[in-house]
Design an enzyme around this catalytic site. Structure first.
Site, short mmCIF file in Angstrom:
data_model
loop_
_atom_site.label_atom_id
_atom_site.label_comp_id
_atom_site.label_asym_id
_atom_site.label_seq_id
_atom_site.Cartn_x
_atom_site.Cartn_y
_atom_site.Cartn_z
N THR A 154 0.87 -1.19 0.00
CA THR A 154 0.00 0.00 0.00
C THR A 154 0.90 1.24 0.00
O THR A 154 1.28 1.73 -1.05
CB THR A 154 -0.96 0.00 1.20
OG1 THR A 154 -0.23 -0.24 2.41
CG2 THR A 154 -2.03 -1.07 1.04
N THR A 191 2.30 -7.03 13.05
CA THR A 191 2.40 -5.62 12.69
C THR A 191 2.52 -5.34 11.20
O THR A 191 3.18 -4.39 10.81
CB THR A 191 3.57 -4.95 13.46
OG1 THR A 191 4.78 -5.65 13.17
CG2 THR A 191 3.34 -4.98 14.94
#
Length: 446
Positions: A154, A191
């Site tokens: 992203t 994470t």
């Protein structure tokens, strides 16, 4: 000589895996956004997931699937929409995604694991996904790892990929991995998203134990901004296609495999920290002298995650007081007269007392490390509708991620801290906190 060697191939380096990444129309930018990893045979599967109480549907789905059956054939990952906080419809979209891929691959839907990344609160664009799955399956190949790595990013500036090979008996055994992550990076699981493949044969319970320990020494030791995501997912497959004897309990072969798995996870984890949003350098915190390994890792995590430490490193300010303060608040008891701090080769504190040091030299060390370790200094990432541009000489330009030659070298700023005389040692990785982190995240959805 190392126990293993680095090889090409990412998640398709191990035997019996194919991968693909395509543009399905999930991202407004038109960049690749749908990825597939598939094993030729049913593989033992293990996972580690976010500890957040606000979770994406894919996280709950994968947890349930792995609890019911610790094996899988395929992983489907979409980028663009997180499908988190999307209610019952988000759950149904995840189930349908697994069903559609299962049908396309002619495998049971419960052999499909799902991951999503993107903006929280947005459902998967199911029309785009439905039309994309047949193209994705058709594109799968044993050289498709790079395409898959590209399709899961992203705000990442670079893809993250690694593959290692060792020998067990007289046969090669390989582990490969890809990951994505740049922001919302903090311990309390993986994470980010990471997918690992292995061609060894391992019992389900042992493979899960190995992955959990590897995560604790890697993905749970990185931090960019103190925020854990709703979608954090680490999935590892082991399909046995190396044809080596099955590993069912800890021993020399199991320890060797786990060490290589941990190395793969650590390399991916450091690549995530190194690519932190707006970051200009990677930070590695090394802590020794603790009573045990977990205490050392806790102190290291606290220092790496300190906004004041991160800001000082960005300012190239060798302000060791911030390091000392972070170590002291980590919740690990130690005598402050035992505290020692080094920045690179510069000794800043010893026996709990400050040392005279070359402040200009220490600042120059920080500047030089940043210039050598990350992107060209004239390139700054900015965020536009969850896609990227770069700024060169003050001019915003489109960022062609697919053809970019940007490289990030593993050359971290080293902060070494000793807190006593125990045998506990641990590492953590993070990055500095720059002005551009705020720029990237201030208008993330607008």
């Amino acid at each position: 000589m190392s126990q293993w060697q680095e090889i090409e191939g990412g998640v398709t380096a191990p035997r019996g895996y194919k991968a693909a990444g395509i543009t399905a129309g999930l991202k407004p930018s038109g960049l690749p956004d749908l990825a597939l990893i598939v094993s030729d045979v049913e593989a033992i599967a293990a996972g580690v997931f976010t500890t957040s109480q606000v979770r994406a549907a894919c996280v709950d789905y994968c947890r349930q699937r792995l609890q019911a059956k610790p094996s899988a054939r395929a992983i489907l990952c979409n980028a663009g929409q997180a499908n988190a906080s999307t209610g019952s419809q988000g759950w149904l979209d995840t189930l349908e995604s697994a069903m559609l891929l299962g049908q396309a691959l002619n495998i049971p839907s419960d052999s499909v694991l799902i991951a999503s990344t993107g903006v929280i609160g947005r459902r998967i664009r199911m029309d785009a996904l439905k039309s994309g799955i047949p193209k994705l399956v058709a594109a799968a190949s044993d050289t498709g790892s790079d395409d898959a790595a590209q399709a899961i990013v992203t705000t990442d500036l670079v893809t993250k990929s690694v593959a290692l090979e060792t020998t067990m008996g007289d046969r090669p055994v390989r582990i490969g991995g890809i990951a994505k992550g740049s922001g919302m990076i903090h311990p309390n699981m993986a994470t980010m998203l990471a997918f690992v493949t292995c061609d060894a044969a391992v019992s389900p319970s042992l493979w899960q134990q190995m992955l959990s320990r590897a995560a604790d020494k890697s993905f749970n030791q990185i931090t960019v901004d103190g925020d854990t995501s709703t979608n954090d997912t680490l999935i590892a497959l082991a399909n046995g296609q190396s044809r080596t004897p099955a590993i069912t309990e800890m021993g020399a072969e199991a320890e060797k495999l786990e060490a290589m798995l941990t190395e793969v996870c650590q390399r991916l984890a450091k690549a995530v920290a190194r690519d932190g949003e707006g970051a200009t350098c990677l930070i590695e915190v090394q802590v020794n002298g603790a009573t045990d390994e977990e205490s050392a890792r806790k102190v290291a995590r606290t220092i790496a995650g300190s906004s004041l430490v991160k800001s000082a490193i960005f300012g190239r300010d060798p302000n060791w007081g911030r390091i000392a303060a972070a170590a002291g608040r980590a919740g690990v008891p130690f005598e402050q007269e035992n505290l020692q701090i080094k920045l690179g080769n510069f000794e800043l504190m010893q026996n709990g007392e400050p040392l005279p040091f070359d402040r200009a030299g220490a600042s120059a060390y920080l500047k030089q490390t940043a210039e050598e370790s990350l992107l060209p200094k004239e390139v700054v990432a900015t965020n536009t509708s969850n896609d990227l541009s770069v700024v060169k000489a003050g001019i915003s330009l489109p960022f062609d991620r697919a053809n970019a030659s940007l490289q990030r070298i593993d050359n971290p700023v080293i902060i070494a801290v000793s807190i006593g005389h125990g045998s506990g040692f641990g590492k953590a990785w993070g990055c500095d906190l720059s002005y551009d982190y705020v720029k990237i995240n201030a208008e993330y959805t607008t």
